[in-house]
Design an enzyme around this catalytic site. Structure first.
Site, mmCIF file in Angstrom:
data_model
loop_
_atom_site.group_PDB
_atom_site.id
_atom_site.type_symbol
_atom_site.label_atom_id
_atom_site.label_comp_id
_atom_site.label_asym_id
_atom_site.label_seq_id
_atom_site.Cartn_x
_atom_site.Cartn_y
_atom_site.Cartn_z
ATOM 1 N N LYS A 1 38.578 68.806 65.438
ATOM 2 C CA LYS A 1 37.074 68.823 65.810
ATOM 3 C C LYS A 1 36.511 70.306 65.581
ATOM 4 O O LYS A 1 37.145 71.120 66.143
ATOM 5 C CB LYS A 1 36.580 68.303 67.109
ATOM 6 N N LYS B 1 36.688 54.101 78.699
ATOM 7 C CA LYS B 1 35.809 53.455 78.022
ATOM 8 C C LYS B 1 34.744 52.916 78.691
ATOM 9 O O LYS B 1 34.871 52.875 80.067
ATOM 10 C CB LYS B 1 36.733 52.180 77.228
ATOM 11 N N HIS C 1 44.947 63.916 73.407
ATOM 12 C CA HIS C 1 43.754 64.568 73.107
ATOM 13 C C HIS C 1 43.479 65.518 74.334
ATOM 14 O O HIS C 1 42.989 66.789 74.041
ATOM 15 C CB HIS C 1 42.602 63.888 72.901
ATOM 16 N N GLU D 1 33.628 57.401 76.565
ATOM 17 C CA GLU D 1 33.078 56.616 75.667
ATOM 18 C C GLU D 1 32.148 55.763 76.252
ATOM 19 O O GLU D 1 32.495 55.150 77.232
ATOM 20 C CB GLU D 1 34.260 56.148 74.883
ATOM 21 N N ASP E 1 46.586 56.590 75.458
ATOM 22 C CA ASP E 1 45.540 56.691 74.320
ATOM 23 C C ASP E 1 44.887 58.095 74.178
ATOM 24 O O ASP E 1 44.652 58.444 73.042
ATOM 25 C CB ASP E 1 44.567 55.503 74.277
ATOM 26 N N ARG F 1 51.143 46.330 51.361
ATOM 27 C CA ARG F 1 52.120 45.052 50.855
ATOM 28 C C ARG F 1 51.501 44.147 49.908
ATOM 29 O O ARG F 1 52.222 43.515 48.801
ATOM 30 C CB ARG F 1 52.151 44.253 52.230
ATOM 31 N N LYS G 1 48.945 59.074 65.311
ATOM 32 C CA LYS G 1 49.178 58.606 66.580
ATOM 33 C C LYS G 1 48.974 57.211 66.393
ATOM 34 O O LYS G 1 48.105 56.568 65.722
ATOM 35 C CB LYS G 1 48.293 59.375 67.633
ATOM 36 N N ASP H 1 46.813 65.234 65.632
ATOM 37 C CA ASP H 1 45.673 64.889 66.906
ATOM 38 C C ASP H 1 44.427 65.103 66.223
ATOM 39 O O ASP H 1 44.032 66.507 66.323
ATOM 40 C CB ASP H 1 46.163 65.740 68.128
ATOM 41 N N HIS H 2 43.597 64.201 66.020
ATOM 42 C CA HIS H 2 42.232 64.442 65.562
ATOM 43 C C HIS H 2 41.344 65.197 66.171
ATOM 44 O O HIS H 2 40.534 65.952 65.470
ATOM 45 C CB HIS H 2 41.544 62.985 64.995
HETATM 46 C C1 BG6 Z 1 41.670 57.632 69.281
HETATM 47 C C2 BG6 Z 1 41.569 56.453 70.275
HETATM 48 O O1 BG6 Z 1 42.621 58.449 69.399
HETATM 49 O O2 BG6 Z 1 40.352 58.344 69.623
HETATM 50 C C3 BG6 Z 1 40.495 55.651 70.687
HETATM 51 O O3 BG6 Z 1 42.767 55.656 70.187
HETATM 52 C C4 BG6 Z 1 39.364 56.545 70.910
HETATM 53 O O4 BG6 Z 1 40.854 54.703 71.573
HETATM 54 C C5 BG6 Z 1 39.326 57.646 69.963
HETATM 55 O O5 BG6 Z 1 38.221 55.660 70.930
HETATM 56 C C6 BG6 Z 1 37.999 58.463 70.333
HETATM 57 O O6 BG6 Z 1 37.872 59.417 69.008
HETATM 58 P P1 BG6 Z 1 36.563 60.185 69.238
HETATM 59 O O7 BG6 Z 1 36.713 61.241 67.900
HETATM 60 O O8 BG6 Z 1 35.852 59.209 68.617
HETATM 61 O O9 BG6 Z 1 36.384 60.681 70.309
#
Ligand code: BG6
Length: 481
Positions: free
Chosen positions: A176, A334, A234, A210, A229, A43, A142, A171-172
């Protein structure tokens, strides 16, 4: 192959924290195809040089081995451009189109790294501006909706302007290396396939734990929670990779068709089964890594009395011939005792024991992080005499060590795939919607439950009810074994 990669949300957290560092790694490794331009749009008014300075400053927060030297940054910065855009203004999209058309690169990848509430308007405007031709790909980050209806609305907007094969839903976790290795393990090796079924496998546990809390994202997190989340995307994606049938080929749709079948085979939840098979928790103050940490309700931007869950453990089943009756346990949270992601495949013990001692069984541990590898737990005799009980030993495969120089991070992999047009590691709309369909009864049951999540101490493995959930089947979580 020339390309333009455009980031909507170009000054946002995701862009500078994850995407730019990943692109820089690809650039450093010589994997970024030549002839690329990276354009950030946002922006505020900035010049290209101001944007480059902004990114350079942000790189200071990246882990040291991944930071560019001044000379490397100067070369990388030549690819970086900036453009001010008001995302509601058709004229600004026309300007973007002119910028892209002027050079006529082979591919334009448009990455929506904005808040999802902007996805619909951006897609509509891109379509109206004609920025949806066959050389255009759109990448969606996402969260893709917060329930089935909102996900469907986003998908409808995407579909109005783009074909499904132009849509790259991230979806990251799928990027991996360990997840790609899971495909290799299952479909590139004949060893496990005969055992990969109910006759040999007792249960499967997926843990995404985490150590971190919600940090400064309290406001986002509080409207999301662990189920949306981490589980809807995931954890379920990992489950599909574990449970899917061998696809007829390595093509994106062949894989995604099989993953969808798994999602459709998941045992549906009812209010009763949510009460029995799903545990939600919320961390209270405790100790993580030897340091005292605040509880969720004391975190920044978290509303008083919030019932948002920071932990979920659940039991489900994949209702088909291969998996009937095998429990799948999913767990994420978490502020847990460890920061690790792993899948544990617990095999059944031998049917007729001839050695003394407890009946331990084999297990395969697929480690996603912090290390990336495989551990196969076997039983062996130490050589202490004929009445000796067997001892557990493990075969460790450390992929990080074995392939270190060729390992590619999740976002780097996914960005390179989006540029190359490879859809294998991206989620199709029907998969994503089916995942929402499956989690929705849990969301509804929780909305009707005034009790809220169970507290757990930060730095623990979640509420004791998570252990009770799995103990009911005579099992234990892997750290309790
Ligand atoms: C994200 C979540 O998609 O994945 C986060 O929104 C989370 O809350 C994260 O911490 C975890 O990803 P990774 O790759 O660090 O395990």
């Amino acid at each position: 192959m020339s390309f333009d990669l455009v980031f909507f949300g170009g000054t946002g957290d995701l862009t500078w924290r994850k995407l730019m560092p990943a692109l820089f790694q690809a650039f450093r490794h010589g994997k970024l195809p030549p002839g690329g331009r990276l354009l950030a749009v946002a922006r505020d008014e900035r010049t290209d040089d101001e944007y480059r300075a902004f990114i350079k400053e942000r790189f200071a927060e990246v882990e040291p081995s991944k930071r560019p030297s001044d000379e490397e940054f100067a070369r990388f910065a030549e690819l970086l451009h900036y453009r001010r855009m008001d995302l509601s203004q058709p004229a600004h999209y026309a300007g973007l189109k002119a910028w892209i058309d002027e050079r006529g690169a082979d591919t334009a990848v448009l990455y929506l790294a904005t808040s999802p509430y902007l996805f619909t308007v951006i897609c509509q405007q891109l379509g109206a501006a004609g920025l949806n031709g066959p050389q255009v790909r759109i990448v969606l980050e996402k969260p893709l909706g917060h329930d089935l209806a909102s996900a469907q609305e986003i998908n409808r907007a995407v579909r109005c302007s783009f074909k499904e094969e132009q849509a790259f839903r991230i979806d990251h976790y799928l990027g991996k290396p360990a997840v790609q290795n899971l495909m290799a393990l299952r479909f590139g090796n004949a060893l496990f396939e005969p055992l990969w079924r109910r006759e040999s496998i007792a249960n499967i546990q997926i843990t995404l734990a985490e150590r971190l809390g919600v940090g400064t994202r309290g406001d986002y997190y509080d409207t999301t929670g662990a189920l949306r989340d981490m589980v809807q995307n995931h954890a379920l994606q990992l489950l599909t990779m574990i449970a899917m049938e061998p696809p007829p080929s390595n093509d994106a749709d062949a894989i995604r068709d099989e993953k969808l079948k798994v999602l459709k085979s998941l045992k549906p939840f009812t209010p009763d089964s949510v009460a029995r098979d799903v545990v939600r928790g919320q961390y209270k103050a405790g100790t993580c890594d030897g340091k005292p940490v605040a509880g969720y309700l004391e975190e920044l931007k978290v509303p008083a009395g919030s019932h948002c869950e920071t932990f979920v453990a659940l039991r489900t089943e994949v209702q088909n011939w291969r998996w009937a009756g095998v429990p799948f346990y999913l767990r994420t949270g978490k502020r847990l005792a460890a920061g690790e992601a792993q899948i544990v495949v617990n095999f059944r013990p031998v049917p007729h024991p001839i050695f003394p001692g407890t009946r331990l069984a084999n297990k395969l541990v697929i480690k996603l992080q912090p290390e990336d590898g495989l551990e196969l737990h076997l039983l062996a005799a130490k050589g202490g005499g004929s009445n000796e009980s067997l001892s557990p030993v493990s075969l460790d495969l450390d992929f990080d060590k074995a392939f270190r120089s060729q390992r590619v991070g999740a976002y780097e992999r996914l960005l390179l795939d989006a540029i190359a047009g490879r859809l294998n590691l991206f989620v199709r709309s029907d998969e994503q919607e089916q995942a929402w369909r499956w989690v929705e009864p849990v969301l509804h049951a929780w909305a009707a439950d005034t009790e809220g999540p169970r507290p757990y101490v930060a730095g623990s493995w979640g509420p004791p009810a998570a252990s009770a959930l799995i103990a009911r089947d005579g099992c234990t979580w892997s750290e309790e074994q």
